[in-house]
Design an enzyme around this catalytic site. Structure first.
Site, mmCIF file in Angstrom:
data_model
loop_
_atom_site.group_PDB
_atom_site.id
_atom_site.type_symbol
_atom_site.label_atom_id
_atom_site.label_comp_id
_atom_site.label_asym_id
_atom_site.label_seq_id
_atom_site.Cartn_x
_atom_site.Cartn_y
_atom_site.Cartn_z
ATOM 1 N N ARG A 244 -8.007 -5.287 -11.707
ATOM 2 C CA ARG A 244 -6.844 -4.568 -11.180
ATOM 3 C C ARG A 244 -5.593 -5.167 -11.820
ATOM 4 N NH1 ARG A 244 -9.815 -1.193 -9.781
ATOM 5 N NH2 ARG A 244 -10.190 -0.315 -7.709
ATOM 6 N N GLU A 273 0.432 2.139 -12.324
ATOM 7 C CA GLU A 273 -0.419 3.203 -12.871
ATOM 8 C C GLU A 273 0.001 4.547 -12.292
ATOM 9 O OE1 GLU A 273 -4.554 2.220 -12.391
ATOM 10 O OE2 GLU A 273 -4.349 0.314 -13.421
ATOM 11 N N HIS A 292 -7.400 3.234 -17.122
ATOM 12 C CA HIS A 292 -8.211 2.921 -15.930
ATOM 13 C C HIS A 292 -9.384 3.917 -15.820
ATOM 14 C CE1 HIS A 292 -8.079 1.100 -11.595
ATOM 15 N NE2 HIS A 292 -9.307 1.248 -12.037
#
Ligand SMILES: NC(=O)c1ccc[n+]([C@@H]2O[C@H](COP(=O)([O-])OP(=O)(O)OC[C@H]3O[C@@H](n4cnc5c(N)ncnc54)[C@H](O)[C@@H]3O)[C@@H](O)[C@H]2O)c1
Length: 341
Positions: A244, A273, A292
């Site tokens: 993360r 993000e 991601h």
């Protein structure tokens, strides 16, 4: 005949052709007697009380499941199954209080995420992106100045040896890398079985040619890797984050890369993000970036969907699903008799 169970699948799991991104195979699990399923009529950012009144189970991708969804007396929702490992989009305490079982799909992820970590290591070592650019831009003859890094005997340092970290260590062992890992909750014997030496974080940072972050994000790991940690890495070492974004202090990473205090990085995750298009990481030629989603493959999505949809079928059939996030809900007055049948 008793009423069928109704299962709703959020439309945010459909691709641009209107097909489930996980393929159709897993949907066969819902062809069980007494189950009817449909996609929610529209894409919604969050499910609401009307959905909870219509469906016994919801399969949710990115749609949030807030407390308000389960607040009404006509709530028939019994199961919220998350397509994925993370469940921060679901108000779990509210689901527990309302007697709604929340499930996720952790078993689907270790191989796909370990694979992307290894992909990054191999791409950085081979200078894959640089050589791709040389080839496309008529700079063929610069290849002599872009020597890669042979992996034999080099050191891979894994920060967080949970499910993903262990799978990465298992896969990396075949490459004759020296393996070290740091994890406060995994003992040296367990790591020893993976041909890995347990070390503390400073030792790992000083020793590794590749530092790969695989730990969870919580208060204890927020900005676990910042300026002091990048200072402990070797200038010829590479940094990889597949966990993360906020585990890493991103401005400190940018500074370390700009000042060439580390050799390069590969990142699937970011502090913000979607990533800000002005983020300096996007313009660095020694950095590989992915949105991601590098682990999104047919295998990964099929495994997630088959685990998640099976948990719905199990729960509606009175069997406790394999991966229940809020296990305490099994003692809830609305839930306990259900599984005791
Ligand atoms: N990039 C992606 O698409 C993707 C996909 C799935 C998961 N993830 C991320 O990967 C993370 C790990 O997944 P997992 O299934 O291996 O989880 P896991 O819970 O099995 O493992 C996490 C590990 O982190 C360790 N840890 C905690 N604090 C630490 C610290 N200070 N230093 C080192 N290790 C520490 C824990 O002890 C645990 O072993 C998830 O939490 C998620 O954030 C990313």
């Amino acid at each position: 005949m008793s009423q069928p169970w109704r299962v709703g699948i959020t439309r945010d799991i459909l691709d641009s052709r209107g097909e489930p991104a996980f393929g159709r195979r897993a949907l066969a699990l819902l062809d069980a007697p007494g189950i009817e399923w449909e996609y929610l009529p529209t894409v919604v950012p969050a499910v609401d009380a009307d959905h909870a009144a219509r469906y016994d189970a919801l399969y949710v991708n990115t749609a949030r499941v807030p407390a308000g969804a389960v607040g009404r007396a006509d709530c028939r929702l019994k199961v919220v199954a998350r397509h994925g490992v993370g469940y921060d989009s679901v108000d779990v305490p509210a689901m527990t209080a309302a007697g709604v079982v929340v499930t996720n799909t952790p078993s689907a992820m270790p191989r796909p995420v370990a694979t992307i970590a290894l992909t990054f290591v191999l791409a950085l070592a081979g200078r894959l992106m640089t050589k791709d650019r040389l080839t496309r831009t008529g700079r063929w003859h610069e290849r002599m100045d872009n020597m890669g890094l042979g992996l034999t005997g080099r050191t891979l340092g894994v920060v967080g040896a949970g499910r993903i970290g262990k799978e990465l260590l298992r896969m990396a062992a075949t490459l004759d890398l020296k393996l070290v890992a740091t994890d406060p909750n995994v003992d040296a014997v367990t790591l020893g079985y993976l041909r890995t030496e347990k070390v503390d974080l400073p030792t790992l940072l000083g020793a590794a040619d590749f530092v790969v972050v695989c730990c969870l994000l919580d208060a204890g790991t927020h900005h676990l890797i910042g300026a002091p940690q990048f200072a402990q890495m070797r200038p010829d070492a590479y940094f990889v984050n597949v966990a993360r974004g906020p585990v890493v202090d991103e401005p400190a990473l940018v500074a370390a890369l700009q000042q060439r205090r580390i050799a390069g990085a590969a990142l699937d995750v970011f502090e913000q993000e979607p990533v800000d298009p002005a983020n300096p990481l996007l313009t660095m030629d020694n950095v590989i970036v992915t949105p991601h989603s590098l682990c999104w493959t047919d295998e990964c999505f099929h495994n997630m969907a088959s685990t998640g949809l099976k948990s719905i079928v199990d729960a509606l059939s009175g069997r406790v699903p394999e991966f229940v996030v809020n296990r305490e809900v099994l003692e809830h007055a609305r839930v306990k008799p259900w599984f005791a049948r």
